[in-house]
Design a protein around this motif. Structure first.
Motif, PDB file in Angstrom:
ATOM      1  N   SER A  15      44.650 -94.245  96.018  1.00 35.49           N
ATOM      2  CA  SER A  15      44.517 -93.461  94.801  1.00 35.49           C
ATOM      3  C   SER A  15      43.204 -93.783  94.110  1.00 35.49           C
ATOM      4  CB  SER A  15      45.688 -93.750  93.849  1.00 35.49           C
ATOM      5  OG  SER A  15      45.534 -93.023  92.644  1.00 35.49           O
ATOM      6  N   LEU A  16      42.565 -92.751  93.571  1.00 38.07           N
ATOM      7  CA  LEU A  16      41.306 -92.948  92.852  1.00 38.07           C
ATOM      8  C   LEU A  16      41.631 -93.220  91.377  1.00 38.07           C
ATOM      9  CD1 LEU A  16      38.292 -92.912  93.561  1.00 38.07           C
ATOM     10  CD2 LEU A  16      38.202 -90.558  92.767  1.00 38.07           C
ATOM     11  N   GLY A  17      42.217 -94.403  91.155  1.00 30.30           N
ATOM     12  CA  GLY A  17      42.684 -94.771  89.829  1.00 30.30           C
ATOM     13  C   GLY A  17      44.185 -95.024  89.869  1.00 30.30           C
ATOM     14  N   PRO A  18      44.759 -95.595  88.813  1.00 25.63           N
ATOM     15  CA  PRO A  18      46.200 -95.885  88.808  1.00 25.63           C
ATOM     16  C   PRO A  18      47.029 -94.617  88.840  1.00 25.63           C
ATOM     17  CG  PRO A  18      45.233 -96.256  86.635  1.00 25.63           C
ATOM     18  CD  PRO A  18      44.095 -96.000  87.565  1.00 25.63           C
ATOM     19  N   CYS A  19      48.147 -94.654  89.580  1.00 27.80           N
ATOM     20  CA  CYS A  19      49.039 -93.500  89.649  1.00 27.80           C
ATOM     21  C   CYS A  19      50.468 -93.998  89.804  1.00 27.80           C
ATOM     22  CB  CYS A  19      48.664 -92.563  90.800  1.00 27.80           C
ATOM     23  SG  CYS A  19      49.034 -93.215  92.435  1.00 27.80           S
ATOM     24  N   ALA A  20      51.416 -93.056  89.721  1.00 27.08           N
ATOM     25  CA  ALA A  20      52.832 -93.414  89.775  1.00 27.08           C
ATOM     26  C   ALA A  20      53.258 -93.848  91.173  1.00 27.08           C
ATOM     27  CB  ALA A  20      53.683 -92.226  89.313  1.00 27.08           C
ATOM     28  N   ARG A  21      52.557 -93.423  92.189  1.00 27.97           N
ATOM     29  CA  ARG A  21      52.909 -93.794  93.560  1.00 27.97           C
ATOM     30  C   ARG A  21      52.532 -95.250  93.832  1.00 27.97           C
ATOM     31  NH1 ARG A  21      56.226 -90.285  96.133  1.00 27.97           N
ATOM     32  NH2 ARG A  21      55.690 -91.588  97.917  1.00 27.97           N
ATOM     33  N   CYS A  51      50.673 -97.100  95.792  1.00 23.50           N
ATOM     34  CA  CYS A  51      49.577 -97.111  96.767  1.00 23.50           C
ATOM     35  C   CYS A  51      48.379 -97.799  96.124  1.00 23.50           C
ATOM     36  CB  CYS A  51      49.220 -95.692  97.220  1.00 23.50           C
ATOM     37  SG  CYS A  51      48.655 -94.604  95.911  1.00 23.50           S
ATOM     38  N   PRO A  52      47.492 -98.361  96.937  1.00 26.09           N
ATOM     39  CA  PRO A  52      46.340 -99.098  96.395  1.00 26.09           C
ATOM     40  C   PRO A  52      45.446 -98.224  95.516  1.00 26.09           C
ATOM     41  CG  PRO A  52      46.623 -99.543  98.745  1.00 26.09           C
ATOM     42  CD  PRO A  52      47.538 -98.420  98.416  1.00 26.09           C
ATOM     43  N   ASP A  53      44.968 -98.800  94.434  1.00 21.87           N
ATOM     44  CA  ASP A  53      44.020 -98.152  93.530  1.00 21.87           C
ATOM     45  C   ASP A  53      42.615 -98.475  94.032  1.00 21.87           C
ATOM     46  OD1 ASP A  53      42.277 -97.431  91.524  1.00 21.87           O
ATOM     47  OD2 ASP A  53      43.431 -98.345  89.900  1.00 21.87           O
ATOM     48  N   LEU A  54      41.931 -97.488  94.597  1.00 25.05           N
ATOM     49  CA  LEU A  54      40.630 -97.720  95.209  1.00 25.05           C
ATOM     50  C   LEU A  54      39.590 -98.163  94.180  1.00 25.05           C
ATOM     51  CD1 LEU A  54      39.120 -97.574  97.919  1.00 25.05           C
ATOM     52  CD2 LEU A  54      38.486 -95.227  97.347  1.00 25.05           C
ATOM     53  N   LEU A  55      39.654 -97.626  92.962  1.00 29.99           N
ATOM     54  CA  LEU A  55      38.691 -98.029  91.943  1.00 29.99           C
ATOM     55  C   LEU A  55      38.877 -99.495  91.554  1.00 29.99           C
ATOM     56  CD1 LEU A  55      38.545 -94.921  89.571  1.00 29.99           C
ATOM     57  CD2 LEU A  55      36.886 -95.619  91.292  1.00 29.99           C
ATOM     58  N   ALA A  56      40.136 -99.932  91.433  1.00 35.22           N
ATOM     59  CA  ALA A  56      40.398-101.332  91.108  1.00 35.22           C
ATOM     60  C   ALA A  56      39.929-102.247  92.235  1.00 35.22           C
ATOM     61  CB  ALA A  56      41.888-101.530  90.840  1.00 35.22           C
ATOM     62  N   LEU A  57      40.158-101.815  93.481  1.00 33.98           N
ATOM     63  CA  LEU A  57      39.696-102.609  94.620  1.00 33.98           C
ATOM     64  C   LEU A  57      38.177-102.691  94.641  1.00 33.98           C
ATOM     65  CD1 LEU A  57      42.054-101.203  97.409  1.00 33.98           C
ATOM     66  CD2 LEU A  57      42.239-103.419  96.269  1.00 33.98           C
ATOM     67  N   ALA A  58      37.507-101.579  94.321  1.00 29.34           N
ATOM     68  CA  ALA A  58      36.039-101.554  94.342  1.00 29.34           C
ATOM     69  C   ALA A  58      35.459-102.475  93.281  1.00 29.34           C
ATOM     70  CB  ALA A  58      35.536-100.127  94.132  1.00 29.34           C
ATOM     71  N   PHE A 111      47.090 -85.529  91.978  1.00 27.89           N
ATOM     72  CA  PHE A 111      47.600 -84.930  93.211  1.00 27.89           C
ATOM     73  C   PHE A 111      48.426 -85.904  94.037  1.00 27.89           C
ATOM     74  CE2 PHE A 111      43.243 -82.601  93.168  1.00 27.89           C
ATOM     75  CZ  PHE A 111      43.680 -81.768  92.142  1.00 27.89           C
ATOM     76  N   ALA A 112      48.742 -87.071  93.494  1.00 27.55           N
ATOM     77  CA  ALA A 112      49.318 -88.149  94.293  1.00 27.55           C
ATOM     78  C   ALA A 112      50.642 -87.762  94.947  1.00 27.55           C
ATOM     79  CB  ALA A 112      49.510 -89.399  93.439  1.00 27.55           C
ATOM     80  N   GLU A 113      51.511 -87.054  94.235  1.00 25.82           N
ATOM     81  CA  GLU A 113      52.806 -86.685  94.803  1.00 25.82           C
ATOM     82  C   GLU A 113      52.620 -85.763  95.998  1.00 25.82           C
ATOM     83  OE1 GLU A 113      55.752 -87.851  94.156  1.00 25.82           O
ATOM     84  OE2 GLU A 113      55.015 -89.169  92.568  1.00 25.82           O
ATOM     85  N   ARG A 114      51.743 -84.775  95.876  1.00 27.88           N
ATOM     86  CA  ARG A 114      51.494 -83.837  96.974  1.00 27.88           C
ATOM     87  C   ARG A 114      50.848 -84.551  98.156  1.00 27.88           C
ATOM     88  NH1 ARG A 114      47.954 -79.242  94.759  1.00 27.88           N
ATOM     89  NH2 ARG A 114      48.283 -78.408  96.850  1.00 27.88           N
ATOM     90  N   ALA A 115      49.921 -85.461  97.864  1.00 29.26           N
ATOM     91  CA  ALA A 115      49.258 -86.199  98.939  1.00 29.26           C
ATOM     92  C   ALA A 115      50.255 -87.078  99.684  1.00 29.26           C
ATOM     93  CB  ALA A 115      48.125 -87.048  98.373  1.00 29.26           C
ATOM     94  N   VAL A 136      43.879 -91.138 103.319  1.00 27.53           N
ATOM     95  CA  VAL A 136      43.682 -90.052 102.365  1.00 27.53           C
ATOM     96  C   VAL A 136      43.459 -90.672 100.995  1.00 27.53           C
ATOM     97  CG1 VAL A 136      44.748 -88.091 101.183  1.00 27.53           C
ATOM     98  CG2 VAL A 136      45.054 -88.369 103.647  1.00 27.53           C
ATOM     99  N   VAL A 137      42.329 -90.315 100.379  1.00 25.41           N
ATOM    100  CA  VAL A 137      42.050 -90.747  99.006  1.00 25.41           C
ATOM    101  C   VAL A 137      42.422 -89.594  98.091  1.00 25.41           C
ATOM    102  CG1 VAL A 137      40.315 -91.570  97.379  1.00 25.41           C
ATOM    103  CG2 VAL A 137      40.141 -92.191  99.801  1.00 25.41           C
TER     104      VAL A 137
END
Length: 554
Positions: free
Chosen positions: A154-160, A162-169, A135-139, A129-130
């Motif tokens: 996560s599509l960008g940095p978040c409090a959870r 989980c990997p940041d997809l934008l940073a990985l990209a 919405f990170a807490e709900r996801a 799930v991206v």
């Protein structure tokens, strides 16, 4: 399906490797059509959201990086990827990237509460799930509740954590990932939420044929011979505003129509009439799609006057029934630029009414303001009696049944409900309507009891709400209806049969609904009864409830 038989592989930038060079070819996808535009005039704007502005070259390279990043998470052809995203430029690119690497897009709209969201993720079988950071807490909660526990990105940095997809990209190559096998004719590539009962959602699954059809329709519109979704586009000049949610059918279709024709896509993060008016004006938007409350909000804004938006050439209105009076008002303000469309998650395109046809036809026959147009190319419509298979004559009211390439494969992982909805390729839409002698469709009711409400005309699914209400203390029976509402067209009203000698507080009921199902499901009104009326077969009689609600007091 269009097959490329000469030249480089579509979507391959100059200097990149291609299947053509290896002597092999694969079917073109809608993503290839997008990339054909993004490989030309690289400095032309492609995607815009406020201060974030990506050229075609930047968009292409970021798309490829996202494709590599998803693959490095172990995702491959046929895997489901849930997209729990807000309206952002990167949300558009992630959706394209999922299809680029052969995965299945699972749109997760933001409305469902935690229980329904978790059931949706579980039913979809998504491996990952991206989520938008908002919405990170709900996801994360939905992923934890799911038995198969999908990975969270996560599509960008978040409090959870989980990997940041934008940073990985950003760390991945910006060349196109290796090609993947074309999906099978009956393989689901996109899945949309379309309601269901609490804990058992319905997910409409579509194959690549939907996108082939959308490309064909866009090309017809380019020749000004199509159904009138958008005017003929001039690549590099036209600009389309996505104002509805990208994870809903309307926003998805709007973005695809723009991208496959080479138009720039302007993304509106959240609809507010003043902000929307400013974006339409400042970005010189030429085409957009609104649900009725959005159109009404725009028309009621003091700065929305004739001549305020000189670049605007087309407004598509859909998602819910629109007031004929308001449609005429919109033509008075914007000119003859209004089109109407009708579809649903199970059939993303059914009818359309082009701007020129609507304006000229309604002048001749005012009742056409109430029509949602005629069948689009490749779609058949019949009106049938309940449970029947024969078409009714023009003018008679019955269930709207449709057939064509925009119709879903079925409900994902749900053969029982698929069999009930589809027969010999015909979809029972659950909508009630009639056809006139010229083939114009008029909708008169929704047999599925969907309540269309809220500022963006989102769906409240009565059965989901009723199932939850029955879990509350003191509630013996429950029914939910959409009742007329000046602001939203419909508002949620619930009828509760309470157990004897039990006090049920409507405010507490509303709070419980909000906590579990979300704000959209919160009742605007509650009626307490000793019992609910029933039909002869024992079902709750919603017609009687509606009549009782509308009857004058006293």
């Amino acid at each position: 399906m269009i097959i490329n038989t000469q030249g480089a592989e579509p979507g391959t930038a100059p200097g990149e490797g291609s299947e053509a060079a290896r002597g092999t070819f694969r079917p073109r996808t809608y993503v290839d059509h997008v990339l054909e535009h993004w490989n030309r005039d690289e400095d032309t704007e492609a995607l815009v959201q406020g201060a974030e502005r990506l050229t075609r070259g930047q968009a292409r390279r970021r798309l490829f990086g996202l494709g590599h990043a998803l693959r490095r998470q172990g995702l491959g052809p046929g895997d489901g990827v849930g997209l729990f995203l807000a309206n952002r430029v990167d949300s558009v690119l992630v959706q394209l990237a999922v299809h680029l690497i052969g995965c299945r897009v699972v749109f997760l709209p933001p409305e469902p509460g935690p229980g329904e969201l978790a059931a949706l993720v579980e039913q979809s079988g998504a491996r990952a799930v991206v989520t938008d950071p908002l919405f990170a807490e709900r996801a994360a909660d939905a992923a934890v509740r799911s038995v198969h526990a999908p990975a969270l990105l996560s599509l960008g940095p978040c409090a959870r954590q989980c990997p940041d997809l934008l940073a990985l990209a950003a760390e991945c190559p910006d060349e196109r990932p290796d090609a993947v096998p074309a999906p099978g004719a009956d393989e689901a590539v996109t899945v949309l939420y379309t309601g269901g009962t609490l804990g058992r959602p319905k997910l409409a699954a579509h194959s690549h044929r939907l996108y082939d059809t959308l490309v064909d329709l866009a090309q017809e519109d380019q020749q000004d011979s199509g159904p009138g979704f958008f005017p003929p586009m001039t690549p590099g000049t036209d600009r389309v505003l996505a104002a509805t949610l990208l994870t809903h059918g309307s926003g998805h279709l709007t973005s695809i129509q723009a991208l496959v024709t080479g138009a720039a896509l302007v993304v509106l993060p959240e609809f507010e009439p003043g902000a929307a008016l400013s974006v339409l004006r400042e970005e010189r938007v030429t085409a957009t799609m609104f649900v009725p409350p959005m159109l009404y909000g725009l028309l009621d804004h003091p700065e929305c006057v004739p001549g305020a938006l000189p670049a605007l050439r087309r407004i598509v209105v859909g998602g819910a029934a629109c007031s004929p009076r308001r449609l005429q008002q919109a033509v008075d303000v914007f000119g003859p630029v209004l089109s109407q469309g009708y579809g649903q998650s199970e059939a993303l395109g059914i009818t359309a009414f082009g701007a020129a046809d609507l304006a000229s036809g309604a002048a001749r026959r005012p009742e056409l303001w109430s029509s949602c147009g005629r069948a689009i190319s490749g779609v058949e419509i019949e009106i049938r009696a309940e449970g029947g298979t024969a078409a009714l004559p023009a003018g008679q009211v019955g269930e709207v049944c449709v057939k064509g390439e925009t119709v879903m494969l079925g409900y994902h992982r749900d053969p029982e409900r698929t069999a009930a909805a589809l027969h010999d390729g015909w979809l029972r839409t659950g909508d009630v309507g009639r056809l006139d002698a010229e083939g114009h469709l008029y909708l008169v009711d929704r047999a599925k009891d969907i309540i269309v409400t809220g500022s963006t005309s989102d769906n409240v699914y009565s059965r989901v709400l009723e199932d939850f209400l029955l879990t509350l203390p003191g509630v013996r029976d429950a029914a939910a209806l959409g009742v007329p509402d000046e602001e939203y067209g419909e508002a949620v009203h619930v009828f509760l049969a309470t157990a004897g000698n039990t006090d049920v507080d409507p405010a507490e009921v509303g709070a419980a609904v909000t906590a579990e199902l979300g704000d959209l499901y919160t009742p605007r009104g509650t009626t307490l009864l000793d019992r609910l009326p029933t039909t002869k077969v024992g079902k709750v009689d919603k017609k009687a409830l509606r009549a009782a609600w509308s009857a004058p007091a006293g």
